[in-house]
Scaffold this active site. Structure first.
Site, mmCIF file in Angstrom:
data_model
loop_
_atom_site.group_PDB
_atom_site.id
_atom_site.type_symbol
_atom_site.label_atom_id
_atom_site.label_comp_id
_atom_site.label_asym_id
_atom_site.label_seq_id
_atom_site.Cartn_x
_atom_site.Cartn_y
_atom_site.Cartn_z
ATOM 1 N N MET A 170 0.851 -1.190 0.000
ATOM 2 C CA MET A 170 0.000 0.000 0.000
ATOM 3 C C MET A 170 0.891 1.247 0.000
ATOM 4 O O MET A 170 0.451 2.335 0.366
ATOM 5 C CB MET A 170 -0.947 -0.024 1.200
ATOM 6 N N HIS B 74 9.380 -3.761 3.084
ATOM 7 C CA HIS B 74 8.937 -3.971 1.696
ATOM 8 C C HIS B 74 10.133 -4.271 0.788
ATOM 9 O O HIS B 74 10.084 -5.150 -0.063
ATOM 10 C CB HIS B 74 8.257 -2.713 1.140
HETATM 11 O O1 PAF Z 1 -0.286 -5.875 3.586
HETATM 12 C C1 PAF Z 1 -0.688 -4.935 2.883
HETATM 13 O O2 PAF Z 1 -0.023 -3.909 2.690
HETATM 14 C C2 PAF Z 1 -2.063 -5.028 2.237
HETATM 15 O O3 PAF Z 1 -2.966 -5.690 3.059
HETATM 16 C C3 PAF Z 1 -2.034 -5.656 0.834
HETATM 17 C C4 PAF Z 1 -1.572 -7.093 0.875
HETATM 18 C C5 PAF Z 1 -1.106 -4.848 -0.069
HETATM 19 C C6 PAF Z 1 -3.428 -5.645 0.207
HETATM 20 O O4 PAF Z 1 -3.915 -4.352 0.085
#
Ligand code: PAF
Length: 279
Positions: free
Chosen positions: A29, A36
């Site tokens: 997100m 990430h």
């Molecule tokens: O973990 C997240 O950031 C969100 O739940 C995802 C998997 C991108 C789905 O919107």
């Protein structure tokens, strides 16, 4: 690295006619942090092509303020992605992903009735809606999920089974700040005082791992909640020790299951989650 905003364009790029060996997918997100980036690095090692989505998915927010306040930082995210193995950044808007309302209701049984599922009604249904849409568009071979969102990882595995998809769901370790706080996009919303005190969360969880011979399961759950709630900045929503597959409460340390202690805490207006494996 290319920024793509429509499904049509992304499908065109990923068309299997191009002889792509394997596609790794990292859904996010945005407000990217080292957690990430570690997922993206791993995806790069294991796939020919890496797709990263950045989309703040409205259907998974049961709290409107949380959705509004969720950090949106596209420019810095793109800077951070440079120099990673990311090939395509998929950055759709809400109309692109939800041209009409998604009325699908997934049934994850007990998995969604506990932990976050209990306190954030509809949250995992929203996650399943968007992730299944991404899977349909991208058709990845592997998709990468951080274990900070432990319940999400278990539910996504169930989703893939239910939809009979041939996608490997790869769990990735929690990446922590120097003081132990699990990295999260929401950490940026903490004030300096809240941020400093949030370190009590991992400290208490790690300490709890050493107390299993002193306390039974229920006593240890109570100890964690009491210890964290002593800090005036922190308010525990739940702390439960569950098995790592069905997410059902563990009653005795002797149960032959892998045990994970999952926690949600409110720190001012920011909700944080974390977890710790007990064996
Ligand atoms: O973990 C997240 O950031 C969100 O739940 C995802 C998997 C991108 C789905 O919107």
């Amino acid at each position: 690295m290319e920024l793509i905003i429509t499904k049509k364009e992304l499908k065109k790029r990923l068309g299997r006619a191009g002889n792509i060996q394997s596609i790794g997918f990292v859904p996010t997100m945005g407000a990217l942090h080292k957690g990430h980036l570690s997922l993206i690095e791993q995806a790069g090692k294991e796939n020919e092509i890496v797709v990263v989505s950045i989309f703040v998915n409205p259907t998974q927010f049961n709290d409107k303020t949380d959705l509004e306040k969720y950090p949106r930082t596209l420019e810095t995210d793109l800077q951070k992605l440079k120099g990673t193995p990311c090939d395509y950044v998929f950055y759709p808007d809400v109309d692109e992903m939800y041209p009409e309302p998604d009325t699908r209701k997934f049934d994850f049984g007990q998995l969604e009735k506990v932990l976050d599922g209990r306190y954030r009604p509809g949250h995992f249904n929203g996650v399943a809606q968007i992730v299944s849409k991404f899977f349909e568009i991208i058709k990845p071979d592997k998709a990468y999920f951080g274990l900070k969102d432990f319940q999400q990882f278990v539910i996504i595995k169930a989703l893939v089974n239910q939809l009979n998809l041939n996608i490997e769901i790869v769990p990735c370790p929690i990446i922590r700040e120097a003081d132990g706080l699990a990295m999260s996009s929401r950490n940026t919303r903490l004030s300096p005082g809240q941020r400093a005190n949030a370190a009590v969360i991992p400290k208490t969880l790690f300490e709890a791992k050493n107390l299993t011979s002193r306390y039974n399961v229920q006593q240890l759950e109570e100890w964690v909640i009491k210890t964290i709630n002593k800090n005036p900045y922190l308010n525990v929503e739940y702390f439960k020790i569950v098995d790592d597959e069905r997410l059902q409460p563990v009653n005795d340390w002797a149960e032959p299951v892998r045990k994970v202690g999952c926690i949600a805490i409110h720190c001012g207006g920011v909700r944080l989650i974390d977890n710790v494996i007990f064996n």
